[in-house]
Design an enzyme around this catalytic site. Structure first.
Site, PDB file in Angstrom:
ATOM      1  N   GLY A   1      14.395   4.102 -11.269  1.00  7.22           N
ATOM      2  CA  GLY A   1      14.660   3.012 -12.217  1.00  7.22           C
ATOM      3  C   GLY A   1      14.597   1.657 -11.556  1.00  7.22           C
TER       4      GLY A   1
ATOM      5  CG  ASN B   1       1.333   1.271   4.899  1.00  3.99           C
ATOM      6  OD1 ASN B   1       1.184   2.051   5.842  1.00  3.99           O
ATOM      7  ND2 ASN B   1       0.851   1.537   3.689  1.00  3.99           N
TER       8      ASN B   1
ATOM      9  CE  LYS C   1      -4.868  -0.998  11.067  1.00  6.98           C
ATOM     10  NZ  LYS C   1      -3.810  -1.244  10.099  1.00  6.98           N
TER      11      LYS C   1
ATOM     12  CB  ALA D   1     -11.633  -6.146  15.874  1.00  5.63           C
TER      13      ALA D   1
ATOM     14  N   GLY E   1       0.801  -1.235   0.000  1.00  9.33           N
ATOM     15  CA  GLY E   1       0.000   0.000   0.000  1.00  9.33           C
ATOM     16  C   GLY E   1       0.823   1.270   0.000  1.00  9.33           C
TER      17      GLY E   1
ATOM     18  CB  SER F   1      -0.370   4.166  -4.337  1.00  7.59           C
ATOM     19  OG  SER F   1      -1.526   3.987  -3.553  1.00  7.59           O
TER      20      SER F   1
ATOM     21  CE1 TYR G   1      -7.819   0.909  10.214  1.00  6.27           C
ATOM     22  CE2 TYR G   1      -7.992   1.888  12.387  1.00  6.27           C
ATOM     23  CZ  TYR G   1      -7.299   1.714  11.208  1.00  6.27           C
ATOM     24  OH  TYR G   1      -6.096   2.336  11.020  1.00  6.27           O
TER      25      TYR G   1
HETATM   26  P1  NAP Z   1      -4.451   5.545   2.927  1.00  6.11           P
HETATM   27  O1  NAP Z   1      -3.983   6.934   2.714  1.00  6.11           O
HETATM   28  O2  NAP Z   1      -5.883   5.229   2.696  1.00  6.11           O
HETATM   29  O3  NAP Z   1      -3.527   4.548   2.053  1.00  6.11           O
HETATM   30  C1  NAP Z   1      -3.762   3.155   2.069  1.00  6.11           C
HETATM   31  C2  NAP Z   1      -2.862   2.474   1.051  1.00  6.11           C
HETATM   32  O4  NAP Z   1      -3.161   1.075   1.025  1.00  6.11           O
HETATM   33  C3  NAP Z   1      -3.065   2.978  -0.368  1.00  6.11           C
HETATM   34  O5  NAP Z   1      -1.858   2.897  -1.081  1.00  6.11           O
HETATM   35  C4  NAP Z   1      -4.082   1.989  -0.928  1.00  6.11           C
HETATM   36  O6  NAP Z   1      -4.054   1.992  -2.356  1.00  6.11           O
HETATM   37  C5  NAP Z   1      -3.547   0.691  -0.315  1.00  6.11           C
HETATM   38  N1  NAP Z   1      -4.550  -0.381  -0.229  1.00  6.11           N
HETATM   39  C6  NAP Z   1      -5.760  -0.336   0.364  1.00  6.11           C
HETATM   40  N2  NAP Z   1      -6.408  -1.503   0.204  1.00  6.11           N
HETATM   41  C7  NAP Z   1      -5.578  -2.311  -0.517  1.00  6.11           C
HETATM   42  C8  NAP Z   1      -5.685  -3.641  -1.018  1.00  6.11           C
HETATM   43  N3  NAP Z   1      -6.784  -4.398  -0.811  1.00  6.11           N
HETATM   44  N4  NAP Z   1      -4.648  -4.153  -1.728  1.00  6.11           N
HETATM   45  C9  NAP Z   1      -3.535  -3.412  -1.952  1.00  6.11           C
HETATM   46  N5  NAP Z   1      -3.366  -2.148  -1.498  1.00  6.11           N
HETATM   47  C10 NAP Z   1      -4.393  -1.597  -0.802  1.00  6.11           C
HETATM   48  O7  NAP Z   1      -4.177   5.075   4.439  1.00  6.11           O
HETATM   49  P2  NAP Z   1      -3.029   5.567   5.457  1.00  6.11           P
HETATM   50  O8  NAP Z   1      -3.612   6.575   6.360  1.00  6.11           O
HETATM   51  O9  NAP Z   1      -1.781   5.851   4.734  1.00  6.11           O
HETATM   52  O10 NAP Z   1      -2.860   4.227   6.317  1.00  6.11           O
HETATM   53  C11 NAP Z   1      -1.779   3.331   6.100  1.00  6.11           C
HETATM   54  C12 NAP Z   1      -1.737   2.357   7.281  1.00  6.11           C
HETATM   55  O11 NAP Z   1      -1.577   3.099   8.493  1.00  6.11           O
HETATM   56  C13 NAP Z   1      -3.031   1.558   7.429  1.00  6.11           C
HETATM   57  O12 NAP Z   1      -2.732   0.244   7.830  1.00  6.11           O
HETATM   58  C14 NAP Z   1      -3.759   2.277   8.549  1.00  6.11           C
HETATM   59  O13 NAP Z   1      -4.636   1.448   9.215  1.00  6.11           O
HETATM   60  C15 NAP Z   1      -2.581   2.716   9.406  1.00  6.11           C
HETATM   61  N6  NAP Z   1      -2.863   3.850  10.287  1.00  6.11           N
HETATM   62  C16 NAP Z   1      -3.254   5.043   9.762  1.00  6.11           C
HETATM   63  C17 NAP Z   1      -3.524   6.085  10.660  1.00  6.11           C
HETATM   64  C18 NAP Z   1      -3.973   7.432  10.157  1.00  6.11           C
HETATM   65  O14 NAP Z   1      -4.294   8.276  11.002  1.00  6.11           O
HETATM   66  N7  NAP Z   1      -3.996   7.696   8.877  1.00  6.11           N
HETATM   67  C19 NAP Z   1      -3.365   5.914  12.037  1.00  6.11           C
HETATM   68  C20 NAP Z   1      -2.961   4.674  12.499  1.00  6.11           C
HETATM   69  C21 NAP Z   1      -2.699   3.652  11.620  1.00  6.11           C
HETATM   70  P3  NAP Z   1      -5.338   1.544  -3.243  1.00  6.11           P
HETATM   71  O15 NAP Z   1      -6.540   2.148  -2.598  1.00  6.11           O
HETATM   72  O16 NAP Z   1      -5.039   2.042  -4.626  1.00  6.11           O
HETATM   73  O17 NAP Z   1      -5.357   0.053  -3.196  1.00  6.11           O
END
Ligand code: NAP
Length: 240
Positions: free
Chosen positions: A47, A83, A152, A150, A8, A10, A148
């Site tokens: 690259g 991630n 984590k 659960a 993940g 991107s 969610y």
């Molecule tokens: P985000 O901005 O929504 O990015 C999620 C990434 O995962 C994207 O690249 C998405 O790309 C990819 N993804 C989602 N479902 C996928 C699938 N089925 N297969 C392959 N790739 C997938 O989320 P984020 O905030 O960066 O969160 C990243 C991690 O940190 C997550 O595990 C989240 O639970 C954790 N986290 C985030 C926060 C926060 O406050 N943001 C806090 C604590 C923990 P596509 O949609 O193109 O697949």
């Protein structure tokens, strides 16, 4: 040059992890369901030190093929960062089957699959790092995020058990539990929730992807050789 796979990557935290590991000189592979401009830029700049392929983590045979492609493009995977994750805010009584399945399939099953596939060659290599991105809501809970949270909490249990399985082969397994980060995932928060979170955070701000990436770089390094089975909370003190 070590090889790191960040699922993940991107956007959001994953993109921050990819950028930090590329900056630090690693070879980096990532995946997501859809590519974007950021991915194209990395392909142009780095690259053959960077590899991307579209992948939906809920596709088990796709995960196997993806890992094979990473290995043939970049070499053996030394570090896996699980991630990719999805969240959906809804009180449990009003949530539907599809959203529950999507959260469990991505956050838990996707992590199990990638870890299973990648840990096999790590066992032969006799060195490895697995870092699972969980969340403080897995420790504290959050209204509207029961499924969610659960997943984590489940990841943290997975971390502790897998650390026991893999430690003898010099493979560490840890979770990083971020607090609230400024990524798309927290776009759903309204201004009142945002102000409340910042007010309750001793460091007086939300977290950044760099806060978490620097912790991942540390756990991936040889400085963290004797740290395994842990949940490292990176939240500016909100859960202290
Ligand atoms: P985000 O901005 O929504 O990015 C999620 C990434 O995962 C994207 O690249 C998405 O790309 C990819 N993804 C989602 N479902 C996928 C699938 N089925 N297969 C392959 N790739 C997938 O989320 P984020 O905030 O960066 O969160 C990243 C991690 O940190 C997550 O595990 C989240 O639970 C954790 N986290 C985030 C926060 C926060 O406050 N943001 C806090 C604590 C923990 P596509 O949609 O193109 O697949």
């Amino acid at each position: 040059m070590k090889v790191v796979l960040v699922s993940g990557g991107s956007k959001g935290l994953g993109a921050g992890l990819v950028a930090s590991f590329l900056d630090a000189g690693y070879k980096v592979a990532t995946c997501s369901r859809t590519p974007n401009q950021q991915i194209e830029q990395w392909q142009q700049i780095y690259g053959n030190r960077f590899f991307f392929q579209t992948l939906d983590l809920s596709d088990t045979s796709g995960c196997r093929e993806y890992v094979r492609n990473v290995q043939s493009q970049l070499g053996d995977i030394d570090i896996l960062i699980n991630n990719a994750g999805v969240a959906h805010t809804a009180v449990l009584a009003l949530s539907d089957d599809a959203s529950i399945d999507r959260i469990v399939d991505t956050n838990l099953k996707g992590t199990f699959q990638l870890s299973r596939i990648v840990s096999r060659p790590m066992l032969s290599l006799g060195w490895g790092r697995i870092i699972n991105i969980s969340s403080i809501v897995g420790l504290s809970g959050y209204r509207g995020l029961s499924v969610y949270s659960a997943t984590k909490a489940g990841l943290d249990g997975f971390t502790r058990a897998l650390a026991r399985e893999l430690g003898a082969r010099n493979i560490t397994v840890n979770s990083i539990a971020p607090g609230y980060l400024t990524t798309e995932m927290t776009d759903e928060l309204n201004d009142r929730q945002r102000t409340q979170i910042i007010g309750r955070t001793p460091m007086g701000r939300m977290g950044t992807v760099e806060d978490v990436a620097s912790t991942a770089l540390f756990l991936a390094s040889e400085n963290a050789d004797f740290i395994t089975g842990q949940v490292l909370v990176v939240d500016g003190g909100i859960s202290a």
